[in-house]
Write a protein that holds these residues in place. Structure first.
Motif, mmCIF file in Angstrom:
data_model
loop_
_atom_site.group_PDB
_atom_site.id
_atom_site.type_symbol
_atom_site.label_atom_id
_atom_site.label_comp_id
_atom_site.label_asym_id
_atom_site.label_seq_id
_atom_site.Cartn_x
_atom_site.Cartn_y
_atom_site.Cartn_z
ATOM 1 N N HIS A 82 33.261 52.448 39.891
ATOM 2 C CA HIS A 82 33.677 51.233 40.465
ATOM 3 C C HIS A 82 33.094 51.348 41.910
ATOM 4 N N GLU A 83 32.975 50.060 42.386
ATOM 5 C CA GLU A 83 32.573 49.955 43.762
ATOM 6 C C GLU A 83 33.814 49.525 44.668
ATOM 7 N N ARG A 117 34.777 42.692 51.320
ATOM 8 C CA ARG A 117 34.323 41.548 50.830
ATOM 9 C C ARG A 117 35.259 40.553 50.959
ATOM 10 N N ASP A 124 28.561 35.636 45.328
ATOM 11 C CA ASP A 124 28.396 36.109 43.845
ATOM 12 C C ASP A 124 29.331 35.173 42.994
ATOM 13 N N ILE A 133 31.822 35.065 40.152
ATOM 14 C CA ILE A 133 32.220 36.161 39.505
ATOM 15 C C ILE A 133 32.723 35.663 38.203
ATOM 16 N N LEU A 177 32.764 35.904 45.447
ATOM 17 C CA LEU A 177 32.780 36.864 46.405
ATOM 18 C C LEU A 177 31.686 36.921 47.273
ATOM 19 N N VAL A 191 38.020 45.438 47.812
ATOM 20 C CA VAL A 191 37.794 44.601 46.465
ATOM 21 C C VAL A 191 37.132 46.065 45.646
ATOM 22 N N ARG A 201 35.207 46.327 42.154
ATOM 23 C CA ARG A 201 34.315 45.769 41.152
ATOM 24 C C ARG A 201 34.255 46.546 39.825
ATOM 25 N N ILE A 239 36.281 41.393 39.526
ATOM 26 C CA ILE A 239 36.933 42.020 40.843
ATOM 27 C C ILE A 239 38.575 42.169 40.570
#
Length: 384
Positions: free
Chosen positions: A85-86, A96, A139, A141, A151, A185, A187, A192
């Motif tokens: 996970h980020e 973000r 980005d 999503i 995002l 957030v 990801r 997300i």
């Protein structure tokens, strides 16, 4: 030892299916790890192989075990990989900015010009928004129906994209309700997640067509110059959230001030006026429940409801009382409807709609309150 024939093997194990060259893994989650059980197969001296290229995450340790089942030598291979996970924290410069856009106006457009032409215009609108998002470094999503979720790493770029989208949609029959937020957030799996994403969606659904609603945290993340393009709109209670949010919006293109909110003939600033604190008391026979701001009391035939009314004309989850932004509401969700009395001789019928209730009164699920079989629930709003 003589190797058993395939026929003998199938007769000894009637439930054994012929293995395929590629064994589809089955997964299970253990704590922070996801484990893939590859399964077994007759090897004939060759261990089963598994394609690893579908694993998007860092592979972990592998374990291969051998055991004997009858005349078959079987291998079980387990792959363990960490689910990555980020996660961006509030103090991290990489926090973000989710952007949620909900295109409105498509329903009357379909009725007015027909399905094919309307679909083309809606598709062009969504494509234009995606191009603007990409142009400003965002980005994409996903898109669901008429909604788009994107995002941005930079709030400044997100704001520029929103300004361009708002300007672009003034040229056609479609408009958008837009929400902007900033914070931590998660990801994962190409999407997300997190409270920041939920609040962004709430801002989008609360906005009027053609309006942009922006959170306090997003505003604070902007440069002083960019903040000048925003104005503080109000304190708002968003659906599902107990706390109130300071919500901003964009200044109009011509620089004209927003609508003033007046009370008793005098201009006031609602930002300094918090909603009154109330609680709601609901009584049905020997059942007594109450709720405050952000809470609810559910009514229905189901044992999971807060107040249970066991009658066949009452839905399992018939209705709910709730308090939001200092106002008491009845949320009617049944098939048979509800009769509501908020004064002598004034009874209204509601079904699948929300109404604001005042003072004290009576509701009767499914049937008129004057009938003998009516189940009467009394409510009263009390100021704290």
């Amino acid at each position: 030892m003589r190797r058993p024939s395939p026929v003998a093997t199938r007769s000894a194990f009637p439930n054994l299916k012929r293995p395929s060259p590629l064994i589809a893994p089955k997964s299970r989650t253990i704590g922070a790890k996801r484990v893939l059980d590859v399964g077994t197969k007759p090897t004939n001296g060759i261990r089963p192989t598994v394609r690893d290229d579908h694993l998007r995450h860092r592979p972990g340790p592998r374990r291969t075990s051998r055991y004997v089942a009858g005349n078959l030598v079987c291998y079980t291979r387990t792959l363990t990989f960490w689910v990555g996970h980020e996660i961006d924290g509030p103090g991290n410069a990489s926090c973000r900015s989710p952007l949620s856009c909900d295109v409105v106006g498509s329903t009357p457009l379909y009725e007015r010009i027909g399905d094919d032409a309307a679909l083309q215009q809606v598709s062009d609108c969504l494509d234009t928004m995606r191009e603007i998002v990409a142009k400003h470094g965002g980005d994409f999503i996903y898109s669901k129906g008429d909604d788009i979720l994107s995002l941005f790493e930079s709030p400044e770029m997100a704001l520029r994209a929103v300004c361009q989208i708002s300007h672009q949609l003034t040229k056609g029959p479609l408009s958008a309700r837009i929400g902007l937020h900033f914070g931590a957030v998660i990801r994962a799996r190409g999407a997300i997640f997190g409270d920041v994403v939920n609040v962004t969606a709430r801002l989008s659904t609360t906005a009027n067509p053609g309006e942009v609603l922006i959170s306090q945290s997003f505003c604070e993340a902007l440069s002083p110059r960019s903040r000048k393009g925003l104005r503080l709109l109000d304190k708002m209670a968003l659906k599902g959230k107990q706390e109130f949010f300071d919500v901003y919006t964009l200044w109009s293109d011509d620089g004209a001030p927003g609508t003033q909110i007046t009370s008793h003939g005098a201009t006031t600033d609602r930002r300094s006026v918090l909603p009154r604190q109330i609680h709601l008391v609901i009584r049905y026979r020997d059942q007594l429940r109450s709720c405050r701001n952000g809470e609810s009391v559910t009514i229905g035939r189901s044992a999971e409801c807060d107040i249970i009314v066991e009658r066949p004309w009452v839905s399992r989850r018939h209705a709910a009382f709730t308090i939001l932004n200092g106002r008491a509401r009845l949320l009617e969700r049944s098939s048979s409807g509800t009769f509501v009395s908020m004064g002598l001789g004034h009874e209204v019928f509601v079904r699948r709609e929300d109404i604001i209730v005042f003072g004290s009164g009576v509701i009767s699920p499914g049937v008129k309150s004057a009938l003998d079989e009516a189940q009467l629930l009394h409510y009263e709003i009390v100021s704290d």
